[in-house]
Design a protein around this motif. Sequence first.
Motif, PDB file in Angstrom:
ATOM      1  N   ASP A  47       0.860  -1.186   0.000  1.00 42.27           N
ATOM      2  CA  ASP A  47       0.000   0.000   0.000  1.00 42.27           C
ATOM      3  C   ASP A  47       0.892   1.229   0.000  1.00 42.27           C
ATOM      4  N   THR A  57      -0.976  -4.744   2.558  1.00 44.71           N
ATOM      5  CA  THR A  57      -1.213  -4.834   1.131  1.00 44.71           C
ATOM      6  C   THR A  57      -2.121  -3.677   0.724  1.00 44.71           C
ATOM      7  N   ARG A  58      -2.137  -3.390  -0.541  1.00 44.86           N
ATOM      8  CA  ARG A  58      -2.968  -2.302  -1.063  1.00 44.86           C
ATOM      9  C   ARG A  58      -4.429  -2.563  -0.704  1.00 44.86           C
TER      10      ARG A  58
END
Length: 80
Positions: A47, A57-58
């Motif tokens: 992210d 994580t995104r």
Amino acid sequence: MADKYGVTIYTCTSPIIEGVPGVRKGHCIDEAYVEELFGKRASHAKDAGQRKGCGCTRSRDIGAYSGQSCGHGCLYCYAG
């Protein structure tokens, strides 16, 4: 104390605390956990909007710091 009760301690973006025996690096949005929960592949991309050491994580945040969304005056609201 955590070991005594079988509890694992995780920290987010804190190298000093990560160095304490028994403390693990955590991820608020962990791609492996998301995949396990939903049975689908999650993004493994970092992210970019987070701090350098962040392992999340995104993702997309669905909340807002408004307190105006539903009239209850919460600092952070998922109704927004």
